[in-house]
Write an enzyme that holds these catalytic residues in place. Structure first.
Site, short mmCIF file in Angstrom:
data_model
loop_
_atom_site.label_atom_id
_atom_site.label_comp_id
_atom_site.label_asym_id
_atom_site.label_seq_id
_atom_site.Cartn_x
_atom_site.Cartn_y
_atom_site.Cartn_z
N CYS A 150 5.27 21.15 6.04
CA CYS A 150 3.88 21.36 6.45
C CYS A 150 3.39 19.88 6.26
O CYS A 150 2.32 19.50 5.44
CB CYS A 150 3.24 22.04 5.33
SG CYS A 150 1.57 22.53 5.89
N CYS A 154 5.67 24.88 11.81
CA CYS A 154 5.32 26.23 11.14
C CYS A 154 6.51 27.26 11.39
O CYS A 154 6.75 27.99 10.56
CB CYS A 154 4.03 26.60 11.88
SG CYS A 154 2.63 25.58 11.34
N GLU A 165 6.19 10.63 -11.62
CA GLU A 165 4.77 11.10 -11.22
C GLU A 165 3.85 9.94 -10.94
O GLU A 165 3.21 9.76 -9.65
CB GLU A 165 4.22 11.78 -12.10
CG GLU A 165 4.84 13.26 -12.34
CD GLU A 165 4.71 14.09 -11.10
OE1 GLU A 165 3.60 14.08 -10.41
OE2 GLU A 165 5.51 14.86 -10.71
S1 SF4 Z 1 2.79 27.92 8.30
FE1 SF4 Z 1 2.60 25.93 8.94
S2 SF4 Z 1 0.49 25.26 8.19
FE2 SF4 Z 1 1.23 27.41 7.14
S3 SF4 Z 1 2.03 26.43 5.24
FE3 SF4 Z 1 3.71 26.55 6.74
S4 SF4 Z 1 4.14 24.67 7.94
FE4 SF4 Z 1 1.85 24.56 6.73
#
Ligand code: SF4
Length: 316
Positions: A180, A187, A33
């Site tokens: 993300c 996404c 960590e």
């Molecule tokens: S949908 Fe896109 S913006 Fe939302 S948590 Fe998943 S990767 Fe991130």
């Protein structure tokens, strides 16, 4: 429940092979960590985690070692306060990390998220964690434009998978690191996609902060020599505390030979050093041969100076 999707995603895509995920040893988890706080997984994994554990297999062995030895083993990883705090904490808790979160948080260098990480990963407690990756995922998922710690902790608790806290937290960290990401969130591949508020414009969650150009500090590094030895000081300033290095000053001495220039970028400033070879003109804490310096814990910028010196072989 959307948390179930995350759980399933982790089973398939999670980085299960990471060594600190295949142990319940609180010290190993704590070490990973703090190493990962400022350093990428790849670097920690390939260069630092195993050699450190080889030298210091237990927290007790850290407590028993002089600080200089711990700093030497930390060399190259940067942000040496982490190593100092690790040593201090090892001494404070006599080599055994407490299981109580409040007691963990009270230890030097262990913040709330690190305490929770030890609690959940080593001791099987039901707690959320909030590292940089998790913060970004939560900001986007809940559509939060600012990284308000209080709000983020509330959301982290609300979102926690109570049945599978271990996998939930590891999954959020992996999601932030693999899917993300700050620059290019994928996404379409994200298990949280259906309910994510920020997916329409992820870069606005949180809103990017305007970055000011970091200031540049220009100084002189003095490589003082005497009887084939070089004068070093042991640094007192917070950033590199405890490390050995060459004297830095603002003015040039009367007689010197110019060796060149080195630069080092830190989080809050850039250091530009003009490196000068000269006879002793300032107090130092010790005189060492190049071979002896090699055994000391020195910072990256001082290593660059040493390299410059060795390349020019200028002193008698
Ligand atoms: S949908 Fe896109 S913006 Fe939302 S948590 Fe998943 S990767 Fe991130």
């Amino acid at each position: 429940m959307i948390q179930d999707k995350l759980f399933e995603w982790y089973a398939i895509f999670g980085r299960h092979e990471l060594p600190w995920r295949n142990t319940k040893d609180a010290y190993h988890i704590y070490l990973s960590e703090i190493m990962l706080q400022q350093t990428q997984v790849k670097t920690v994994l390939e260069r630092f985690y195993f050699p450190f554990l080889e030298t210091f297999p237990t927290l007790k062995s850290v407590a028993d070692a002089p600080l200089d030895d711990v700093l030497k083993r930390w060399e190259g990883l940067g942000y040496y306060t982490r190593a100092k705090n690790l040593h201090y904490t090892a001494l404070t808790c006599k080599g055994i990390l407490p299981q109580n979160i409040v007691e963990l948080e009270a230890l030097k260098g262990i913040g709330k998220s690190t305490a929770h990480a030890i609690g959940v990963f080593a001791y099987g407690q039901v707690l959320p964690i909030l590292d940089a990756n998790v913060k970004r995922v939560l900001c986007r998922f809940f559509g939060l434009s600012t990284k308000d710690e209080k709000v983020l902790w509330e959301r982290a608790w609300e979102f926690l998978n109570q049945k599978h806290p271990y996998e939930h937290n590891q999954a959020l960290m992996d999601l932030g690191s693999l899917i993300c990401t700050s620059r290019n969130p994928l996404c379409g591949e994200c298990p949280l996609h259906v309910k994510c508020i920020g997916k329409i414009d992820p870069h606005n969650y949180p809103l990017p902060q305007k970055k000011n150009a970091i200031p540049v500090r220009q100084k002189i590094a003095l490589v003082m020599y005497k009887d084939n030895k070089l004068g070093l000081i042991q640094r007192k300033e917070r950033l590199l505390h405890g490390l050995w290095g060459f004297v830095q000053t603002l003015g040039r001495p009367n007689g010197y030979k110019k060796l060149g220039r080195v630069e080092q970028v830190y989080t809050h400033f850039k250091l530009e050093l003009e490196v000068l070879l000269c006879e002793p003109i300032k107090e130092v804490d010790g005189w060492f041969s190049v071979e002896e310096i090699d055994k000391l814990a020195i910072s990256t910028v001082d290593k660059k100076i040493l390299k410059l010196l060795i390349a020019s072989k200028p002193y008698p």
